[in-house]
Structures are given as structure tokens and as C-alpha cells.
Scaffold this active site. Structure first.
Site, PDB file in Angstrom:
ATOM      1  N   SER A 155      28.336  34.615  33.175  1.00  0.00           N
ATOM      2  CA  SER A 155      28.580  34.148  31.812  1.00  0.00           C
ATOM      3  C   SER A 155      27.294  33.512  31.309  1.00  0.00           C
ATOM      4  O   SER A 155      26.321  33.371  32.049  1.00  0.00           O
ATOM      5  CB  SER A 155      29.742  33.144  31.773  1.00  0.00           C
ATOM      6  OG  SER A 155      29.475  32.027  32.598  1.00  0.00           O
ATOM      7  N   GLY A 195      36.595  33.682  38.254  1.00  0.00           N
ATOM      8  CA  GLY A 195      35.518  34.553  38.709  1.00  0.00           C
ATOM      9  C   GLY A 195      35.316  34.512  40.211  1.00  0.00           C
ATOM     10  O   GLY A 195      36.275  34.514  40.984  1.00  0.00           O
ATOM     11  N   GLN A 220      37.153  39.478  43.123  1.00  0.00           N
ATOM     12  CA  GLN A 220      36.690  38.116  42.888  1.00  0.00           C
ATOM     13  C   GLN A 220      37.493  37.114  43.726  1.00  0.00           C
ATOM     14  O   GLN A 220      36.938  36.158  44.267  1.00  0.00           O
ATOM     15  CB  GLN A 220      36.788  37.777  41.401  1.00  0.00           C
ATOM     16  CG  GLN A 220      35.770  38.511  40.544  1.00  0.00           C
ATOM     17  CD  GLN A 220      35.797  38.066  39.102  1.00  0.00           C
ATOM     18  OE1 GLN A 220      36.834  37.649  38.581  1.00  0.00           O
ATOM     19  NE2 GLN A 220      34.664  38.161  38.434  1.00  0.00           N
ATOM     20  N   CYS A 377      24.108  44.350  24.361  1.00  0.00           N
ATOM     21  CA  CYS A 377      24.659  43.004  24.189  1.00  0.00           C
ATOM     22  C   CYS A 377      23.557  42.004  23.869  1.00  0.00           C
ATOM     23  O   CYS A 377      23.733  41.127  23.011  1.00  0.00           O
ATOM     24  CB  CYS A 377      25.419  42.582  25.441  1.00  0.00           C
ATOM     25  SG  CYS A 377      27.006  43.429  25.630  1.00  0.00           S
TER      26      CYS A 377
END
Length: 416
Positions: A155, A195, A220, A377
Site C-alpha cells: 500500500s 495482508g 496472505q 497507476c
């Protein structure tokens, strides 16, 4: 259906002519060179030196780009039918972001082809949510370790000074969130979307709190659970393969990083109602997620198809509209768009450095897909209207001090 029909019946050369007309009007900065499928060179834009030069080898590509620009360009790059002759993929996509807002209106003929996707309204029940999560997060741990930091933070990092390494910026991100949570020893913390467990482990080991983490990703969960044992944090950290809608506990603090994008707009009200129900009366919650600063819009069709099925990045107005009836109070908001752009740049560089191994794990087309994803992105956060928001929520106005000084003081105390 209309786009597909038009895509199939539009002659290839006519499609390229329409695309060229649109580009001629839309490219206002830099210069884009396009070598068409018939070998002709076309220059768009005012500059003499090209920002990027591409070769299109499949005559069907112009029609596909007119029908869905991002989907058409993304698939062409994945298939190797759009080839970069000059400049980087990052250069090309940064130019694409700069012209995207003008593309649909730059040509009357192209306007109908390039209309944006509609905001998704389909429900996101638990089984669908689990399948969507598996599509992206159940890739191999080794693959993610090729480009993430050792703590597997997937993130937005926090580049407080601007020149941090990725490792330091991710450590500062965890510190930044911890400061907003106002943690006290022994507090019960819920991590929604935990996560690979890095944040939960940090909060427990450094702040002496008890953490329950929720994930729908089996990969995860496996990694995070092993890390708890390796770090000697049993029984202070517990991970669960559980949807947030099935959680029943009450927590002093709730944190969610990079999970809200998978909730789905039809469930926003439900999400914040559940946060209210799970949060102690004097508790604090921090929600960290990707959003947009513009009005509500549709999903990017390429991202939806290949990267995050079922994902949706909300406008801030959608988030606040959902919070208002929940009984939660918004006590702090922060936007971090350029921090994520820098994070994505770091990930892209690391991915390129380990690309050969990524091809061995998966294949060439998969790697081209991830190259495009990371670069697109970054361009969207650096030049578009994408952002990252951190929203602090409480049930009681007394739970948060009247100024932000406590956050700064706590961050200084927690110097990495």
C-alpha cells in the site's frame, strides 16, 4: 454490446483515421509518434523531440482503442502488438493521462466509442469478495517479494522527506498510522484487510496492543500466521480467514489499509455501520484507501478485467455520504496522492530489476500486464485525479484531541 459491434464492423483504416484525428486534437503537450500497422509514421503534439514513440503492429488495435482506450492500449501492450520504439512505458502512460480527459471530446466520431464505464452497482457478497481477492492476492509470495519491501507492505508508503528508501517510507507509513490511532498498551485492535501481517505485527511489537487481523486471501493468511510465530507474538496477534461482515468483537481501535477499494459501493453504508458496531464508544478508527478527487466515475475496464475484479475506487463524496448516517464522526482527513505515485515508481523499478525471475514464475504476458499496471497507476496518481485518503473516525467527539499536535508529537516519539 454496442462498442463490440462497432469495433467489429469499423474498417481498420477508418478506425485509425478517427483515432489519429482525436490524437491530433488532444495532444497539447509533448509529442507522440505513432507508426501505424501499414508502416506510416504520424506525429502528434507541438514538440520536435518525441516524448514517446510507439509502433502498432495489429490493424485491429485502433478500433479497440476507440472502443475502450485503456482496455485497448493495455491489451495491446500485453500482447506485444503495441511496441515502444522510443521512451519508456512510464513516459507513454504519463502522456496518456494528460490527454485522457480530452480524448473522448476531441473527436465527435470517437465520443461514442470512448464513453466511460458506468459505476458498478452489483452486490459483493462474501463468496464473490473471496474470489475477487484470490485473483490478485493469492499470487505467490515469491512474486510479491520481487518488488515489495521485506515487510511486504502493499500500500502507499509515506515519503515524509521525499528522498527515503522504499523500506524507510513504508516504516514511516506504519508509524504515521499508529500516531493517528493513539494506541495504548493492552488495547484491542482490529485490522480489516491485514495482508501479509506487517502492520499488525508492528502495532503489537512496538505498542503492546492485542491485534486481530482479517483477510480473505489464503496465501496472505498463511504467510501472516507464520510470521506471528517467527516473531514470538503468539498470542498477541491472531489472523483469521474471515470477512469483516462476520466479525462480532468490540475493539478499542480499528484500522483498515488498502481494503476499502474491495468493499463495493453498494456496501459502503454497511461497511461503516459495521465499523460503528465493532468500535468501542471511546474508540478510534483509521481507514486508508485509494479514492478519487473528482466526481464518481466508472471502473477502469482494464484494471477491472485483469488486476482487481470487483474493485472500485470511490470519490470522496461517496465515502462521506456513506459515513454520515452511520453515527461515526470524521475527525481527520489526509490525502497522499504523490506518496503513492512515488511508491509505485519504486515498485516499478524493482519489478524491472527482477523481471527475468517474474517471467520464470509466470510468463511474459503476465509480466507485461504487471508492468502496465504499475506504470499506469503511477501516471494516474501523478497526473490524474487518483488519490489516497486516510480518514480518522470516532463514535465520540471526546475520543480525539481538538488539534493534530498529538499526531506530530507521537510520530517524533516513534522515530524510525
Amino acid at each position: 454490446m454496442i462498442k463490440e459491434a462497432l469495433r467489429s464492423i469499423l474498417p481498420d483504416r477508418t478506425a485509425f483515421h478517427l483515432l489519429a484525428t482525436a490524437l491530433g486534437r488532444a495532444v497539447q503537450h509533448g509529442s507522440l509518434v505513432v507508426i501505424d500497422p501499414w508502416g506510416q509514421r504520424h506525429v502528434f503534439g507541438p514538440d520536435d523531440t518525441p516524448t514517446a514513440s510507439i509502433r502498432v503492429t495489429d490493424p485491429r488495435i485502433p478500433g479497440r482503442v476507440l472502443a475502450d482506450p485503456m482496455l485497448g492500449v493495455g491489451e495491446a501492450y500485453m500482447d506485444g502488438t503495441l511496441v515502444l520504439e522510443q521512451g519508456s512505458l512510464r513516459d507513454f502512460l504519463m502522456m496518456g493521462v494528460s490527454i485522457a480527459s480530452d480524448f473522448a471530446k476531441s473527436s465527435q466520431a470517437a465520443r461514442g466509442f470512448a464513453s466511460p464505464s458506468q459505476k458498478p452497482q452489483r452486490p459483493n457478497p462474501v463468496e464473490r469478495a473471496r474470489a475477487n481477492v484470490a485473483h490478485h492476492y493469492d499470487l505467490s509470495e515469491e512474486f510479491y517479494r520481487l518488488f515489495l519491501d521485506p515487510d511486504l507492505q502493499y500500500s502507499c508508503a509515506y515519503f515524509q522527506d521525499g528522498d527515503e528508501s522504499l523500506e524507510l517510507a513504508q516504516a514511516k507509513k506504519k508509524r504515521h498510522i499508529a500516531a493517528k490511532l493513539r494506541l495504548e498498551t493492552g488495547a484491542r485492535v482490529l485490522d480489516i484487510g491485514s495482508g501479509w501481517g506487517g502492520l499488525a505485527l508492528e502495532l503489537a511489537s512496538r505498542h503492546g496492543v492485542e491485534v486481530d487481523g482479517l483477510t480473505l486471501s489464503r496465501e496472505q493468511f498463511k504467510v501472516a500466521t507464520a510470521r506471528v510465530a517467527d516473531g514470538g507474538l503468539v498470542p498477541h496477534v491472531r489472523f483469521h480467514l474471515r470477512d469483516y461482515r462476520h466479525e462480532t468483537g468490540v475493539y478499542d481501535r480499528i484500522v483498515s489499509v488498502g481494503m476499502f477499494e474491495h468493499v463495493g459501493p453498494t456496501h459502503y453504508g454497511e461497511f461503516f455501520d459495521i465499523v460503528h458496531r465493532l468500535l468501542a464508544p471511546d474508540g478510534l478508527a483509521v481507514i486508508h484507501a485509494i479514492g478519487r478527487t473528482g466526481p464518481p466515475s466508472g471502473c477502469d475496464p482494464w484494471i477491472e478485467k485483469y488486476i482487481f475484479p470487483g474493485g472500485y475506487c470511490p470519490a470522496l463524496s461517496e465515502v462521506f455520504t456513506a459515513i454520515e448516517p452511520s453515527g461515526l464522526r470524521v475527525t481527520d482527513v489526509e490525502l497522499l496522492p504523490l506518496h503513492y505515485a512515488e511508491t509505485l515508481r519504486c515498485w516499478s523499478e524493482r519489478f524491472r530489476a527482477h523481471r527475468a525471475r517474474a517471467v520464470e514464475i509466470y510468463d511474459e504476458r503476465f509480466c507485461r500486464m504487471w508492468e502496465f499496471y504499475l506504470a499506469a497507476c503511477e501516471a494516474a496518481f501523478r497526473g490524474g485525479n487518483m488519490t489516497v485518503f486516510q480518514i480518522q473516525l470516532t463514535r465520540s467527539i471526546k475520543a480525539s484531541p481538538p488539534t493534530r499536535d498529538y499526531m506530530i508529537d507521537e510520530e517524533r516519539r516513534l522515530i524510525v
